[in-house]
Design a protein around this motif. Structure first.
Motif, PDB file in Angstrom:
ATOM      1  N   PHE A 269      -9.106  -2.524   0.925  1.00 37.70           N
ATOM      2  CA  PHE A 269      -8.897  -1.174   0.434  1.00 37.70           C
ATOM      3  C   PHE A 269      -9.458  -1.061  -0.977  1.00 37.70           C
ATOM      4  O   PHE A 269      -9.332  -1.981  -1.774  1.00 37.70           O
ATOM      5  N   HIS A 270      -9.998   0.092  -1.271  1.00 39.51           N
ATOM      6  CA  HIS A 270     -10.437   0.381  -2.630  1.00 39.51           C
ATOM      7  C   HIS A 270      -9.581   1.518  -3.158  1.00 39.51           C
ATOM      8  O   HIS A 270      -9.454   2.558  -2.528  1.00 39.51           O
ATOM      9  N   SER A 271      -8.971   1.305  -4.305  1.00 36.17           N
ATOM     10  CA  SER A 271      -8.102   2.294  -4.940  1.00 36.17           C
ATOM     11  C   SER A 271      -7.062   2.853  -3.972  1.00 36.17           C
ATOM     12  O   SER A 271      -6.973   4.069  -3.773  1.00 36.17           O
ATOM     13  N   PRO A 272      -6.220   1.992  -3.380  1.00 41.73           N
ATOM     14  CA  PRO A 272      -5.216   2.485  -2.435  1.00 41.73           C
ATOM     15  C   PRO A 272      -4.072   3.205  -3.143  1.00 41.73           C
ATOM     16  O   PRO A 272      -3.838   3.004  -4.334  1.00 41.73           O
ATOM     17  N   ILE A 273      -3.391   4.047  -2.398  1.00 41.11           N
ATOM     18  CA  ILE A 273      -2.151   4.660  -2.860  1.00 41.11           C
ATOM     19  C   ILE A 273      -1.026   3.945  -2.128  1.00 41.11           C
ATOM     20  O   ILE A 273      -0.994   3.905  -0.904  1.00 41.11           O
ATOM     21  N   VAL A 274      -0.125   3.347  -2.884  1.00 37.86           N
ATOM     22  CA  VAL A 274       1.027   2.646  -2.317  1.00 37.86           C
ATOM     23  C   VAL A 274       2.247   3.526  -2.556  1.00 37.86           C
ATOM     24  O   VAL A 274       2.600   3.805  -3.690  1.00 37.86           O
ATOM     25  N   TRP A 275       2.863   3.972  -1.469  1.00 40.22           N
ATOM     26  CA  TRP A 275       4.008   4.886  -1.550  1.00 40.22           C
ATOM     27  C   TRP A 275       5.237   4.137  -1.055  1.00 40.22           C
ATOM     28  O   TRP A 275       5.316   3.764   0.102  1.00 40.22           O
ATOM     29  N   LEU A 276       6.196   3.922  -1.947  1.00 38.49           N
ATOM     30  CA  LEU A 276       7.404   3.150  -1.625  1.00 38.49           C
ATOM     31  C   LEU A 276       8.644   4.030  -1.708  1.00 38.49           C
ATOM     32  O   LEU A 276       8.776   4.837  -2.630  1.00 38.49           O
ATOM     33  N   ASP A 277       9.560   3.844  -0.774  1.00 32.69           N
ATOM     34  CA  ASP A 277      10.876   4.462  -0.909  1.00 32.69           C
ATOM     35  C   ASP A 277      11.972   3.393  -0.902  1.00 32.69           C
ATOM     36  O   ASP A 277      13.144   3.691  -0.965  1.00 32.69           O
ATOM     37  N   ARG A 278      11.556   2.137  -0.803  1.00 35.48           N
ATOM     38  CA  ARG A 278      12.452   0.991  -0.954  1.00 35.48           C
ATOM     39  C   ARG A 278      11.601  -0.162  -1.480  1.00 35.48           C
ATOM     40  O   ARG A 278      10.393  -0.152  -1.316  1.00 35.48           O
ATOM     41  N   VAL A 279      12.255  -1.117  -2.103  1.00 36.02           N
ATOM     42  CA  VAL A 279      11.481  -2.154  -2.773  1.00 36.02           C
ATOM     43  C   VAL A 279      11.531  -3.498  -2.063  1.00 36.02           C
ATOM     44  O   VAL A 279      10.669  -4.326  -2.267  1.00 36.02           O
ATOM     45  N   HIS A 280      12.525  -3.725  -1.228  1.00 35.07           N
ATOM     46  CA  HIS A 280      12.640  -5.023  -0.575  1.00 35.07           C
ATOM     47  C   HIS A 280      11.632  -5.127   0.576  1.00 35.07           C
ATOM     48  O   HIS A 280      11.284  -4.150   1.207  1.00 35.07           O
ATOM     49  N   GLY A 281      11.150  -6.340   0.762  1.00 33.12           N
ATOM     50  CA  GLY A 281      10.192  -6.582   1.829  1.00 33.12           C
ATOM     51  C   GLY A 281       8.770  -6.194   1.488  1.00 33.12           C
ATOM     52  O   GLY A 281       7.908  -6.156   2.352  1.00 33.12           O
ATOM     53  N   PHE A 282       8.494  -5.914   0.234  1.00 37.55           N
ATOM     54  CA  PHE A 282       7.144  -5.525  -0.161  1.00 37.55           C
ATOM     55  C   PHE A 282       6.471  -6.674  -0.896  1.00 37.55           C
ATOM     56  O   PHE A 282       7.089  -7.353  -1.703  1.00 37.55           O
ATOM     57  N   ASP A 283       5.213  -6.895  -0.640  1.00 36.85           N
ATOM     58  CA  ASP A 283       4.457  -7.971  -1.266  1.00 36.85           C
ATOM     59  C   ASP A 283       3.953  -7.503  -2.629  1.00 36.85           C
ATOM     60  O   ASP A 283       2.994  -6.741  -2.731  1.00 36.85           O
ATOM     61  N   PHE A 284       4.606  -7.973  -3.686  1.00 37.27           N
ATOM     62  CA  PHE A 284       4.255  -7.512  -5.032  1.00 37.27           C
ATOM     63  C   PHE A 284       2.912  -8.031  -5.513  1.00 37.27           C
ATOM     64  O   PHE A 284       2.359  -7.509  -6.466  1.00 37.27           O
ATOM     65  N   SER A 285       2.369  -9.054  -4.877  1.00 36.69           N
ATOM     66  CA  SER A 285       1.038  -9.507  -5.268  1.00 36.69           C
ATOM     67  C   SER A 285      -0.005  -8.431  -4.963  1.00 36.69           C
ATOM     68  O   SER A 285      -1.090  -8.421  -5.545  1.00 36.69           O
ATOM     69  N   PHE A 286       0.338  -7.515  -4.073  1.00 35.58           N
ATOM     70  CA  PHE A 286      -0.566  -6.407  -3.742  1.00 35.58           C
ATOM     71  C   PHE A 286      -0.815  -5.520  -4.964  1.00 35.58           C
ATOM     72  O   PHE A 286      -1.854  -4.896  -5.084  1.00 35.58           O
ATOM     73  N   PHE A 287       0.138  -5.511  -5.882  1.00 35.93           N
ATOM     74  CA  PHE A 287      -0.023  -4.698  -7.087  1.00 35.93           C
ATOM     75  C   PHE A 287      -1.161  -5.190  -7.965  1.00 35.93           C
ATOM     76  O   PHE A 287      -1.597  -4.489  -8.866  1.00 35.93           O
ATOM     77  N   ALA A 288      -1.620  -6.411  -7.724  1.00 37.35           N
ATOM     78  CA  ALA A 288      -2.725  -6.939  -8.527  1.00 37.35           C
ATOM     79  C   ALA A 288      -3.977  -6.100  -8.317  1.00 37.35           C
ATOM     80  O   ALA A 288      -4.837  -6.019  -9.190  1.00 37.35           O
TER      81      ALA A 288
END
Length: 184
Positions: free
Chosen positions: A1-20
């Motif tokens: 993905f290039h310049s993705p939009i990540v839309w979260l309504d909960r934080v558990h179970g999400f891979d935070f390395s994706f924020f890199a």
């Protein structure tokens, strides 16, 4: 993905390395994260939420008080957020109509509309209220688990199955008191 939009309504179970990646992060702050379900590690969950709150490019909320409290929790009190009120047709609920099915149930009527299950409902609290107030009539409208129904079944308790959505305003109007007895 290039310049993705990540839309979260909960934080558990999400891979935070994706924020890199260069993602635009939207956090839809819909409720207090610790209020739903059994939380095994509150400290870890709050830490994850704080990371999301600090990283979010856009914070959406339907509660200004919740947003301010959460931003203080994440130590970003000056971060801006977008307040979006809950969408409800208030005029739809401005009715004098009452639900015909309960006209013979005496007042006071204490009512709840929604799923009646052990994971959501505080049965202990309800049992206490029901037993201490035999002169009150308790009405539960919606799908229910049989074990909850058996647990709460008393002579002043009435269960009704699911109803069409258009009937909800008349049902709520028929209550003297509406309750949301969620387990928190």
């Amino acid at each position: 993905f290039h310049s993705p939009i990540v839309w979260l309504d909960r934080v558990h179970g999400f891979d935070f390395s994706f924020f890199a990646q260069e993602a635009f992060v939207v956090y839809d702050l819909i409720d207090e994260i610790l209020s739903f379900g059994r939380v095994r590690n509150e400290k870890m969950l709050l830490s994850l939420e704080n990371e999301v709150l600090r990283r979010a490019d856009l914070l959406l909320t339907s509660s200004q008080l919740l947003a301010k409290r959460k931003l203080l929790q994440a130590d970003v009190p000056d971060k801006s957020y977008q307040f979006i009120p809950n969408g409800v047709d208030v005029l739809r609920f401005a009715t004098v109509e009452e639900w015909e099915r309960i006209k013979d149930i005496p007042h006071p009527r204490i009512g709840f509309v929604g799923t009646i299950g052990k994971r959501r409902i505080n049965c202990g609290l309800l049992q206490s209220l029901i037993e201490r107030n035999p002169e009150w009539e308790f009405l539960f409208v919606g799908p229910q688990e049989s074990n909850v129904r058996q647990e709460l079944l008393k002579k002043n308790v009435h269960f009704f199955d699911c109803v069409p959505g258009e009937m909800i305003p008349a049902i709520i109007n028929s209550f003297d008191v509406g309750i949301i007895p969620y387990s928190i």
